[in-house]
Design an enzyme around this catalytic site. Structure first.
Site, PDB file in Angstrom:
ATOM      1  N   HIS A 180      31.909  71.060 -48.096  1.00 50.66           N
ATOM      2  CA  HIS A 180      32.809  72.830 -48.709  1.00 50.66           C
ATOM      3  C   HIS A 180      32.136  73.496 -47.534  1.00 50.66           C
ATOM      4  O   HIS A 180      32.084  74.350 -47.772  1.00 50.66           O
ATOM      5  CB  HIS A 180      31.599  73.053 -49.489  1.00 50.66           C
ATOM      6  CG  HIS A 180      30.914  72.243 -51.040  1.00 50.66           C
ATOM      7  ND1 HIS A 180      31.033  72.163 -51.945  1.00 50.66           N
ATOM      8  CD2 HIS A 180      32.635  71.260 -51.530  1.00 50.66           C
ATOM      9  CE1 HIS A 180      30.234  71.130 -52.452  1.00 50.66           C
ATOM     10  NE2 HIS A 180      31.314  70.912 -52.518  1.00 50.66           N
ATOM     11  N   LEU A 181      32.792  72.868 -46.265  1.00 53.32           N
ATOM     12  CA  LEU A 181      32.978  73.549 -44.803  1.00 53.32           C
ATOM     13  C   LEU A 181      34.331  74.916 -45.257  1.00 53.32           C
ATOM     14  O   LEU A 181      35.053  74.702 -45.965  1.00 53.32           O
ATOM     15  CB  LEU A 181      33.829  73.019 -43.819  1.00 53.32           C
ATOM     16  CG  LEU A 181      33.022  71.641 -43.716  1.00 53.32           C
ATOM     17  CD1 LEU A 181      33.656  71.135 -42.432  1.00 53.32           C
ATOM     18  CD2 LEU A 181      31.466  72.314 -43.325  1.00 53.32           C
TER      19      LEU A 181
END
Length: 703
Positions: A554-555
């Protein structure tokens, strides 16, 4: 991807061998393979083709065909007078990629950028070379092609906070209509809630059609602990639930399938694959972006943009490309010899939802997934090939989710800061899973290997509101070199404390009646790096988390959105890059000020789409919020025929090879083929070119 086709054939042979001849099950398996080939052929023809003759100029150039890029291309090309070019560094999506159970294995393939954090003395201590993996999709459809297909929007407070921090138009009331526009909710009881769900959009949402018995225990156990069963994409989020997934007919519904396949025949839309954008062209005097430079097949090309250059390359590639183009921290760019066009905090503010891998619970009954069980039971293969049902339809065994407000756990309308992501399997379920996760083979062999044949489950606790931040830096000025990723997930002590709370919550969950029905108990072999601490103490679990730390894909945040008063902002609330006049936007979750409370795939698609109606200052249409078994060669039709012939031949050969009166021969056939299937899986974990050649030779010899 040839080895995946061969692998599937070998699994089928194994099951034919087990079935002891050409019975009804065997023919069902054969028909299933042929059905999958037909579906794969159709899939191959649905993705837009690689444009061979590009125009010298387009109205819009979109960099990278991930979730954001696919959604933007779909909506912008609705205006027939606008010419739109979408450029992707990776290859075509393959239909085998859309078989959910195989999700983990494609992290070994060329469809993954295979990023890793820089070695650390604080986190990822149990990983190979003390580096955590950062999977990112390098394929048409981006990370939506290799992720776990989890559908989540986030809590309304996340969006409202963005708006309060000086970003008008980003409140929940503003974004909800866009979520509804793209949604195709296929869960009947949830579709009835017309306020929070809709049907008919591009993104199809379903529950997993198959559930392991232990997944039922997960939800029931949550209820025992006092939590609600909740629609976490509805009015409130706290509680337990089975996963809502982006799948259609038991297959992955990627951003490419949702947004690009329907527009493959639009005359004003072009897609360029296997092309790495190396620079955004910006006039150093006027500071206006006017095009891009990219490399395809070792040749350099320049294409101009009449209206906009839209950068939707994700939280790693977007800052890298901006910095290579002269937009970024002045000192860092000068150190690399790059002329500075605009001094901005590009690459800072890197966020993810940190978690802990490897927390394993052992069962005394058959209630989870084991690879051996899947390979030995031909029914599972037939169920998926023929009907797209059964355990193969599970996204890498991921089945459930819990969202908890640890500071106010009894609140129905809580603001979750902890997620529990449940798997009806564990890292010892399959012999290659730990390699995909980057876990050191020394740690794995000393701790987990002994339980490879045992039914077990795991869940990953995720810190949803992390305070730790990372940074992305250029390694050098070569666009083909991966950037440097620095991220100490637990730099801020509160992030680590949330992990310990999550682990202890899972221990309580295992003790509920729902789990004790299956004899659930914690696997209590201590990690080598934590043996000096009392097993089960808070200090031990903190050590455990540091050793098996992981990001969860989930960058975000590396091109931060904010008002002019924010010195760290890279783009404004309309996603225009500060200091670059007019024609340049950054799209995707890269712009997030703060990470959302859940998996952000919807936000990757929604963020650029919400602002897309404002591109070029023209409100023309609404941009919605949401954003192979086939080979990728031009000789595809011929290959399909070869595969069909091979399948028919090996089915007959396998049937003829089985001696119905000799159990030893049957066992030998079963053992040999199963070992060869494992060999093909293991080949994916090593050097790709070598293993592609060796794997093909090995399978060919066996056949």
């Amino acid at each position: 991807m040839e080895r995946w086709t061969l692998l599937l054939i070998k699994i089928c042979i194994l099951n034919i061998c087990k079935s002891r001849g050409m019975n009804n099950s065997t023919w069902g398996l054969t028909e299933g393979v042929l059905k999958l080939i037909r579906e794969g052929s159709n899939h191959f023809g649905q993705e837009p083709t690689d444009t061979k003759q590009l125009l010298p100029e387009y109205d819009f150039i979109i960099v990278m065909a991930g979730s954001a890029g696919c959604a933007l291309a779909n909506r912008l090309s609705k205006i027939s007078d606008w010419k739109v070019l979408l450029i992707e560094a990776g290859r075509q999506e393959n239909y085998i990629m859309d078989i959910p159970i195989l999700t983990t294995f494609f992290q070994f393939s060329e469809a993954n950028w295979k990023y890793k954090t820089e070695p650390s003395d604080h986190v990822c201590l149990g990983m190979t070379n003390r580096q955590c993996s950062y999977p990112r999709g390098k394929v048409v459809g981006g990370t939506s092609v290799i992720n776990f297909m989890i559908y989540t929007r986030g809590n309304r407070r996340d969006y409202d906070n963005w708006e309060k921090l000086g970003n008008p138009g980003w409140g929940f009331k503003d974004v909800l209509p866009y979520f509804l526009e793209i949604e195709d909710m296929n869960i009947p009881e949830l579709a009835k809630d017309k306020r929070y769900h809709s049907t008919g959009g591009e993104v199809t949402i379903n529950y997993n059609s198959y559930r392991t018995p232990i997944s039922e225990a997960f939800v029931a156990g949550g209820r025992e602990l006092g939590h609600r069963i909740v629609d976490y994409n509805g009015e409130t989020q706290t509680g337990f639930s089975f996963l809502q997934t982006t799948k259609r007919n038991g297959t992955r519904w990627s951003a490419s399938r949702a947004f690009l396949h329907p527009i493959r025949n639009r005359k004003n839309f072009h897609l360029k694959k296997n092309s790495l954008v190396t620079k955004i062209l910006i006039d150093p005097v006027s500071k206006s972006a006017y095009g891009v430079e990219f490399i395809n097949n070792n040749k350099k090309y320049i294409v101009r943009a009449k209206r906009e250059v839209i950068l939707s390359a994700g939280a790693v590639n977007s800052p890298q490309l901006l910095m290579l183009s002269g937009i970024g921290p002045k000192k860092h760019l000068q150190e690399k010899g790059i002329s500075v066009i605009e001094d901005l905090k590009v690459g800072y503010n890197l966020m993810d939802h940190p978690g802990s891998l490897g927390l394993t619970f052992i069962l005394n009954q058959t209630a989870t997934l084991l690879v051996d069980d899947l390979l030995n039971d031909g029914k599972h293969t037939v169920d998926y090939l023929y009907r797209h049902e059964g355990p193969y339809s599970l996204p890498a065994g991921c089945e459930g989710i819990a969202l908890i407000d640890t500071k106010n756990p009894s609140s129905i309308d809580g603001d979750p800061d902890l997620e529990l992501l449940f798997f009806g399997a564990s890292i010892s379920t399959d012999k290659t899973f730990h390699k995909a996760l980057g876990i050191s083979h020394i740690l794995y062999d000393s701790v987990y290997k002994q339980y490879e044949e045992v039914h077990s489950w795991t869940a990953v606790p995720l810190t949803l509101k992390p305070k730790s931040r990372g940074r992305i830096l250029l390694k050098d000025t070569n666009p083909f070199d991966k950037p440097l990723i620095y991220h100490d997930f637990f730099e801020h002590p509160e992030d680590l404390e949330t992990q310990v709370v999550g682990i202890k919550t899972l221990l309580r969950l295992s003790d509920t009646k729902a789990f004790q029905k299956y004899g659930s108990r914690i696997f209590d072999e201590p990690l080598p790096g934590c043996k000096h601490l009392p097993f089960g103490s808070d200090s031990y679990w903190a050590c455990f988390a540091r050793n098996l730390a992981t990001g969860i894909w989930h960058l975000c945040g590396t091109c931060k959105m904010g008002p002019t008063s924010d010195p760290d902002a890279v783009v404004d609330s309309r996603l225009r890059v500060y200091g670059v006049k007019g024609a340049m936007h950054v799209a995707g979750y890269t712009v997030a000020r703060r990470t959302m409370s859940f998996s952000p795939r919807l936000d990757y698609e929604s963020i650029p789409n919400l602002s897309a109606e404002q591109f070029d200052g023209i409100t023309v249409f609404r941009i919605s919020t949401m954003t192979s078994l086939m080979l990728h060669r031009s000789t595809f039709c011929a290959v399909v025929m070869v595969v069909v012939v091979v399948v028919v031949v090996v089915v007959g050969a396998a049937a003829a090879a089985v001696d119905y009166d000799d159990d030893d021969d049957d066992v030998q056939c079963n053992h040999q083929l199963r070992m060869d299937v494992y060999a093909v899986f293991h080949q994916c974990a090593g050097d790709e070119e070598t293993h592609r050649r060796e794997g093909a030779d090995k399978v060919e010899q066996t056949l």
